[in-house]
Design an enzyme around this catalytic site. Structure first.
Site, PDB file in Angstrom:
ATOM      1  N   ARG A   1     -53.190 -12.025 -47.976  1.00 21.39           N
ATOM      2  CA  ARG A   1     -53.545 -12.911 -46.646  1.00 21.39           C
ATOM      3  C   ARG A   1     -55.003 -12.386 -46.370  1.00 21.39           C
ATOM      4  NH1 ARG A   1     -50.325 -11.105 -41.691  1.00 21.39           N
ATOM      5  NH2 ARG A   1     -48.392 -12.341 -42.680  1.00 21.39           N
TER       6      ARG A   1
ATOM      7  N   ARG B   1     -55.347  -7.861 -36.026  1.00 20.64           N
ATOM      8  CA  ARG B   1     -55.353  -8.833 -37.128  1.00 20.64           C
ATOM      9  C   ARG B   1     -56.213  -9.774 -36.946  1.00 20.64           C
ATOM     10  NH1 ARG B   1     -50.053  -8.927 -39.010  1.00 20.64           N
ATOM     11  NH2 ARG B   1     -49.146  -6.670 -39.268  1.00 20.64           N
TER      12      ARG B   1
ATOM     13  N   LYS C   1     -48.863  -3.399 -35.289  1.00 18.97           N
ATOM     14  CA  LYS C   1     -49.760  -4.492 -35.428  1.00 18.97           C
ATOM     15  C   LYS C   1     -50.446  -4.906 -33.968  1.00 18.97           C
ATOM     16  CE  LYS C   1     -46.576  -7.251 -37.474  1.00 18.97           C
ATOM     17  NZ  LYS C   1     -45.714  -8.522 -37.823  1.00 18.97           N
TER      18      LYS C   1
ATOM     19  N   LYS D   1     -52.509  -8.280 -31.984  1.00 21.56           N
ATOM     20  CA  LYS D   1     -53.258  -9.567 -32.100  1.00 21.56           C
ATOM     21  C   LYS D   1     -53.994 -10.047 -31.123  1.00 21.56           C
ATOM     22  CE  LYS D   1     -49.245 -10.629 -35.009  1.00 21.56           C
ATOM     23  NZ  LYS D   1     -48.132 -11.342 -35.407  1.00 21.56           N
TER      24      LYS D   1
ATOM     25  N   CYS E   1     -41.949 -21.207 -40.166  1.00 20.22           N
ATOM     26  CA  CYS E   1     -42.639 -20.167 -41.085  1.00 20.22           C
ATOM     27  C   CYS E   1     -42.297 -20.197 -42.326  1.00 20.22           C
ATOM     28  CB  CYS E   1     -42.028 -18.646 -40.359  1.00 20.22           C
ATOM     29  SG  CYS E   1     -40.323 -18.460 -40.753  1.00 20.22           S
TER      30      CYS E   1
ATOM     31  N   CYS F   1     -40.399 -14.653 -48.263  1.00 18.73           N
ATOM     32  CA  CYS F   1     -40.322 -13.638 -47.180  1.00 18.73           C
ATOM     33  C   CYS F   1     -39.251 -12.546 -47.459  1.00 18.73           C
ATOM     34  CB  CYS F   1     -40.266 -14.188 -45.769  1.00 18.73           C
ATOM     35  SG  CYS F   1     -40.297 -13.060 -44.434  1.00 18.73           S
TER      36      CYS F   1
ATOM     37  N   CYS G   1     -36.014 -15.853 -39.212  1.00 23.28           N
ATOM     38  CA  CYS G   1     -35.529 -14.576 -38.786  1.00 23.28           C
ATOM     39  C   CYS G   1     -35.989 -14.338 -37.238  1.00 23.28           C
ATOM     40  CB  CYS G   1     -35.850 -13.431 -39.660  1.00 23.28           C
ATOM     41  SG  CYS G   1     -37.247 -12.862 -39.394  1.00 23.28           S
TER      42      CYS G   1
ATOM     43  N   CYS H   1     -42.413 -15.855 -36.250  1.00 22.59           N
ATOM     44  CA  CYS H   1     -43.898 -15.947 -36.974  1.00 22.59           C
ATOM     45  C   CYS H   1     -44.297 -17.362 -36.592  1.00 22.59           C
ATOM     46  CB  CYS H   1     -43.611 -15.735 -38.612  1.00 22.59           C
ATOM     47  SG  CYS H   1     -43.255 -14.169 -39.049  1.00 22.59           S
TER      48      CYS H   1
HETATM   49 FE1  SRM Z   1     -45.230 -12.773 -39.345  1.00 19.77          FE
HETATM   50  C1  SRM Z   1     -43.662 -10.172 -40.712  1.00 19.77           C
HETATM   51  C2  SRM Z   1     -45.322 -14.487 -42.252  1.00 19.77           C
HETATM   52  C3  SRM Z   1     -47.459 -14.977 -37.925  1.00 19.77           C
HETATM   53  C4  SRM Z   1     -44.283 -11.696 -36.274  1.00 19.77           C
HETATM   54  N1  SRM Z   1     -44.721 -12.548 -41.102  1.00 19.77           N
HETATM   55  C5  SRM Z   1     -43.898 -11.334 -41.473  1.00 19.77           C
HETATM   56  C6  SRM Z   1     -43.966 -11.195 -43.135  1.00 19.77           C
HETATM   57  C7  SRM Z   1     -45.078 -10.424 -43.578  1.00 19.77           C
HETATM   58  C8  SRM Z   1     -42.641 -10.663 -43.628  1.00 19.77           C
HETATM   59  C9  SRM Z   1     -42.614  -9.032 -43.825  1.00 19.77           C
HETATM   60  O1  SRM Z   1     -43.152  -8.213 -43.246  1.00 19.77           O
HETATM   61  O2  SRM Z   1     -42.373  -8.574 -45.109  1.00 19.77           O
HETATM   62  C10 SRM Z   1     -44.220 -12.685 -43.582  1.00 19.77           C
HETATM   63  C11 SRM Z   1     -44.487 -12.866 -44.870  1.00 19.77           C
HETATM   64  C12 SRM Z   1     -43.919 -14.361 -45.500  1.00 19.77           C
HETATM   65  C13 SRM Z   1     -44.627 -15.017 -46.580  1.00 19.77           C
HETATM   66  O3  SRM Z   1     -43.789 -14.873 -47.557  1.00 19.77           O
HETATM   67  O4  SRM Z   1     -45.603 -15.335 -46.446  1.00 19.77           O
HETATM   68  C14 SRM Z   1     -44.714 -13.198 -42.283  1.00 19.77           C
HETATM   69  N2  SRM Z   1     -46.290 -14.205 -40.008  1.00 19.77           N
HETATM   70  C15 SRM Z   1     -46.385 -14.781 -41.286  1.00 19.77           C
HETATM   71  C16 SRM Z   1     -47.075 -16.170 -41.347  1.00 19.77           C
HETATM   72  C17 SRM Z   1     -47.646 -16.367 -42.773  1.00 19.77           C
HETATM   73  C18 SRM Z   1     -46.108 -17.355 -40.797  1.00 19.77           C
HETATM   74  C19 SRM Z   1     -46.568 -18.699 -41.151  1.00 19.77           C
HETATM   75  O5  SRM Z   1     -45.736 -19.461 -41.587  1.00 19.77           O
HETATM   76  O6  SRM Z   1     -47.618 -18.935 -40.839  1.00 19.77           O
HETATM   77  C20 SRM Z   1     -47.946 -15.881 -40.199  1.00 19.77           C
HETATM   78  C21 SRM Z   1     -49.119 -15.209 -40.643  1.00 19.77           C
HETATM   79  C22 SRM Z   1     -50.011 -15.003 -39.710  1.00 19.77           C
HETATM   80  C23 SRM Z   1     -51.575 -14.282 -40.035  1.00 19.77           C
HETATM   81  O7  SRM Z   1     -52.357 -15.227 -40.598  1.00 19.77           O
HETATM   82  O8  SRM Z   1     -51.647 -13.271 -39.678  1.00 19.77           O
HETATM   83  C24 SRM Z   1     -47.245 -14.862 -39.231  1.00 19.77           C
HETATM   84  N3  SRM Z   1     -45.801 -13.330 -37.463  1.00 19.77           N
HETATM   85  C25 SRM Z   1     -46.697 -14.191 -36.949  1.00 19.77           C
HETATM   86  C26 SRM Z   1     -46.704 -14.586 -35.651  1.00 19.77           C
HETATM   87  C27 SRM Z   1     -47.163 -15.509 -34.804  1.00 19.77           C
HETATM   88  C28 SRM Z   1     -48.400 -15.174 -34.052  1.00 19.77           C
HETATM   89  O9  SRM Z   1     -49.113 -13.834 -34.381  1.00 19.77           O
HETATM   90  O10 SRM Z   1     -49.326 -15.772 -33.517  1.00 19.77           O
HETATM   91  C29 SRM Z   1     -45.697 -13.514 -35.006  1.00 19.77           C
HETATM   92  C30 SRM Z   1     -45.277 -13.384 -33.623  1.00 19.77           C
HETATM   93  C31 SRM Z   1     -46.186 -12.794 -32.889  1.00 19.77           C
HETATM   94  C32 SRM Z   1     -46.001 -11.390 -32.644  1.00 19.77           C
HETATM   95  O11 SRM Z   1     -46.527 -10.573 -33.572  1.00 19.77           O
HETATM   96  O12 SRM Z   1     -45.426 -11.072 -31.705  1.00 19.77           O
HETATM   97  C33 SRM Z   1     -45.169 -12.671 -36.059  1.00 19.77           C
HETATM   98  N4  SRM Z   1     -44.052 -11.162 -38.596  1.00 19.77           N
HETATM   99  C34 SRM Z   1     -43.963 -11.035 -37.163  1.00 19.77           C
HETATM  100  C35 SRM Z   1     -42.984  -9.687 -37.223  1.00 19.77           C
HETATM  101  C36 SRM Z   1     -42.429  -9.306 -35.904  1.00 19.77           C
HETATM  102  C37 SRM Z   1     -43.306  -8.319 -35.147  1.00 19.77           C
HETATM  103  C38 SRM Z   1     -42.689  -7.674 -33.981  1.00 19.77           C
HETATM  104  O13 SRM Z   1     -43.298  -7.305 -33.059  1.00 19.77           O
HETATM  105  O14 SRM Z   1     -41.400  -7.382 -34.190  1.00 19.77           O
HETATM  106  C39 SRM Z   1     -42.721  -9.163 -38.357  1.00 19.77           C
HETATM  107  C40 SRM Z   1     -42.110  -8.100 -38.989  1.00 19.77           C
HETATM  108  C41 SRM Z   1     -42.497  -6.847 -38.652  1.00 19.77           C
HETATM  109  O15 SRM Z   1     -43.767  -6.853 -38.273  1.00 19.77           O
HETATM  110  O16 SRM Z   1     -41.825  -6.008 -38.836  1.00 19.77           O
HETATM  111  C42 SRM Z   1     -43.549 -10.071 -39.273  1.00 19.77           C
HETATM  112 FE1  SF4 Z   2     -40.331 -14.326 -42.778  1.00 14.91          FE
HETATM  113 FE2  SF4 Z   2     -38.772 -13.970 -40.361  1.00 14.91          FE
HETATM  114 FE3  SF4 Z   2     -41.498 -14.245 -40.313  1.00 14.91          FE
HETATM  115 FE4  SF4 Z   2     -40.146 -16.238 -40.927  1.00 14.91          FE
HETATM  116  S1  SF4 Z   2     -39.983 -15.362 -39.005  1.00 14.91           S
HETATM  117  S2  SF4 Z   2     -41.927 -15.624 -42.146  1.00 14.91           S
HETATM  118  S3  SF4 Z   2     -38.279 -15.098 -42.113  1.00 14.91           S
HETATM  119  S4  SF4 Z   2     -40.357 -12.539 -41.205  1.00 14.91           S
END
Ligand code: SRM
Ligand code: SF4
Length: 569
Positions: A75, A144, A214, A216, A437, A443, A482, A486
């Protein structure tokens, strides 16, 4: 604060890592496995790198006694989502050469590459670095990628807010030289001066163990809430002077977040609170103050409770005001009035206040690839070859071609048409507001399909809505594989959250402007039940809605979400 013995395992890994080095160098040199050492999988995140495996072939490989098909997601940070055509071309080349031939625009205005093999990580990171971008702090327990409203209609205000977003991004970027050492073979990092002795790493803001989780940050410019500012740990809502339109200050928002775990009520999505107002020149100090409060008081024993939203929820806003005042030496002023009218993007051409033009393109789920008849990757390469302005990645996975002079509009338009990039002119209003997502196959946390499934489901929802005379009605639909959230599904009028293969929780009733969360309405349902449930609600909505009333608002006004959640039989 947690006692040493109560710290979560990741805290110990960070503490022992020597500022994020761990054994990453050794892991990269190991030719036996396509993976890296387990502790290094935590540390690599801080460098913008996630170890994954192709889940489509996981079971087959397991049966054949082969190790998983390890590959890496990278990323890159793109503060404010702004990049140059030259940078786009660099990513195009990197994606074709080392990744899976696609560029993924993320929901946080950044780039992702998938499918990079371990031995190609270094050349890939080096090529990204050569394009004057980096991947450090794109993931990990740090601040981030900082987001900012793309604002295609006003370049002046956008420029100022974008500069502030970049300043915060820069200020909160980790200082460790591990990144340069490991990926760029640059022992002393970029700051090398001949003859200077090796310096100790210092992280003036984060310290040795960085943040508990993390973090944001987003900048929003009303009336647009395209960045979903209430979903952020920290937000800055631009307040423009009524007379001059110049930036007067920022309302500071705190404690938003989406992530949750199925069946665990201690975890939940939370909307940010508005804390107070700061002046533009206070922005980086406020950001640092909030980040250090989270550094000092965030929960380091339980990662599920470690996000800033729980710190805010547990301690309250008055405590936060006091803490911030202690660090800044002044108190935030009272917040000013502001009004959001919508999330999402507005497509097509818009003239800006500097006389140039911006074209917002719809990129379904942010995936830029050449697949079948769709030639988005080639199309964008052709446009980047002639465009002289900038690109802006949006928080809804779309793309703005920004700063086009009148004389060059025709040329850009003809490339857009030639390569089929004009989906914004053809797609229906539900599709144009939908987000998924990544989900399967990359993922590791996905429980259900997302990006690969939503386009098909949206087609069915649009057909159904047309049957109710709602063909022109925009509705936000967001899907995640899930509950981590995201694609920010809890802020969608219709949110679908993966529970298992083919099964989703249906959440309904968020506000069109991103200011109200939706509610869980049905649990663990498949496509037929999703469509049947929506069909009944659309039928009522078509007959009972008030003038221009949005679907989410209608459901809330009619009290249709107040009944208990029904689980599928
Ligand atoms: Fe996310 C984890 C993809 C935005 C909340 N996210 C992941 C991971 C890295 C999976 C992992 O930990 O193994 C995913 C990788 C998937 C892949 O194959 O690419 C993933 N997140 C994404 C992206 C690529 C989704 C998309 O379709 O665009 C976004 C990348 C953003 C970036 O450029 O930095 C992405 N993730 C978000 C958002 C939206 C936002 O930030 O506005 C959220 C919700 C907001 C928040 O953080 O509260 C989000 N991602 C999570 C979480 C849950 C965090 C939590 O507080 O519990 C995880 C899991 C974790 O951190 O343990 C996670
Ligand atoms: Fe993966 Fe869940 Fe984030 Fe979708 S919402 S990219 S399934 S961690």
């Amino acid at each position: 604060m947690a006692e040493q013995s109560q710290l979560s395992p990741v805290e110990h890994i960070k503490a022992a890592s020597n500022y994020l080095r761990g054994t990453l160098k050794e892991s990269l040199e190991d030719n036996i496995s396509g993976s890296i050492a387990e502790d290094d999988t935590q540390l690599s995140k801080f460098h913008g790198i996630y170890q994954q495996d192709d889940r489509d072939v996981r079971e087959d490989r397991r049966r054949q006694m082969l190790e998983p098909d390890y590959q890496f997601m990278i990323r890159a940070r793109v503060p404010g989502g702004v990049c140059t055509p030259k940078q786009w071309l660099a990513f195009d080349e990197i994606a074709r050469r080392w990744a899976n031939g696609s560029i993924r625009i993320t929901t946080r205005q950044a780039f992702q590459l998938h499918g990079v093999l371990k031995h190609e990580l270094k050349p890939t990171i080096r090529a990204i670095n050569d394009s004057l971008m980096d991947t450090i702090a794109a993931c990990g327990d740090v601040n981030r990628n900082v987001m900012a409203t793309v604002l295609p209609e006003s370049s002046k205000l956008h420029r100022k807010v974008f500069e502030d977003a970049c300043a915060v991004s820069e200020h909160l970027t980790p200082h460790t030289r591990a990144y340069h050492e490991i990926w760029l073979d640059d022992g002393d990092g970029k700051k090398k001066v001949a003859g200077t002795p090796q310096q100790e790493d210092v992280e003036p803001i984060y310290g040795k163990v960085y943040l508990p989780r993390k973090f944001k940050t987003a900048f929003a410019i009303p009336p647009r809430n395209d960045v979903d500012v209430y979903a952020h740990d920290l937000g800055f809502v631009a307040i423009a002077d009524e007379k001059t339109g110049e930036l007067a200050g920022y309302n500071v928002t705190v404690g938003g977040g989406m992530g949750a775990t199925h069946g665990d009520p201690a975890t939940y999505p939370r909307l940010a609170d508005v804390l107070g107002l700061c002046t533009p020149d206070q922005v980086t100090a406020v950001a640092e103050g909030i980040v250090t409060i989270q550094r000092d008081f965030g929960d380091r024993s339980e990662r599920k409770h470690a996000r800033f939203k729980y710190t805010v929820q547990d301690h309250g806003l008055e405590w936060l005001h006091d803490q911030l005042e202690q660090r800044l030496g002044y108190r935030l002023e009272a917040a000013r009035e502001f009004n959001f009218t919508h999330t999402g993007d507005q497509y097509g051409w818009q003239r800006t206040d500097d006389g140039l033009w911006n074209l917002t393109l719809f990129i379904e789920n942010g995936r830029v690839a050449d697949r079948g008849v769709s030639r988005l990757l080639s199309g964008m390469k052709a446009i980047a070859g002639v465009h002289r302005g900038e690109f802006r990645l949006t928080a809804n996975q779309n793309l703005v071609i920004a700063g086009v002079p009148e004389s060059e509009r025709v040329a850009i338009d003809s490339l857009v048409h030639k390569h089929g990039l004009d989906h914004h002119a053809k797609a229906g209003p539900v599709r144009l507001n939908a987000m998924a997502c990544v989900g399967f196959p990359t993922c590791g946390l996905a429980m259900a399909e997302s990006e690969r499934y939503l386009p098909d489901l949206v087609g069915k929802i649009e057909t159904m809505m047309a049957g109710h005379g709602l063909a022109e009605q925009g509705v936000t639909v967001r899907m995640t594989g899930c509950p981590n959230g995201c694609a920010r599904p809890y802020l969608a009028e219709i949110g679908l959250v993966g529970k298992g293969p083919g099964l989703y929780n249906l959440h309904l009733g968020a506000a069109w402007d991103g200011s109200r969360l939706n509610q869980l309405y049905r649990e663990n349902i498949d496509e037929s039940e999703i469509l049947e449930t929506l069909d009944g609600l659309f039928a009522r909505y078509a007959g009972e809605r008030q003038d221009q009333e949005y679907f989410g608002n209608y459901l809330v006004r009619q009290g249709l979400l107040d009944s208990n959640v029904k689980e599928s039989a």
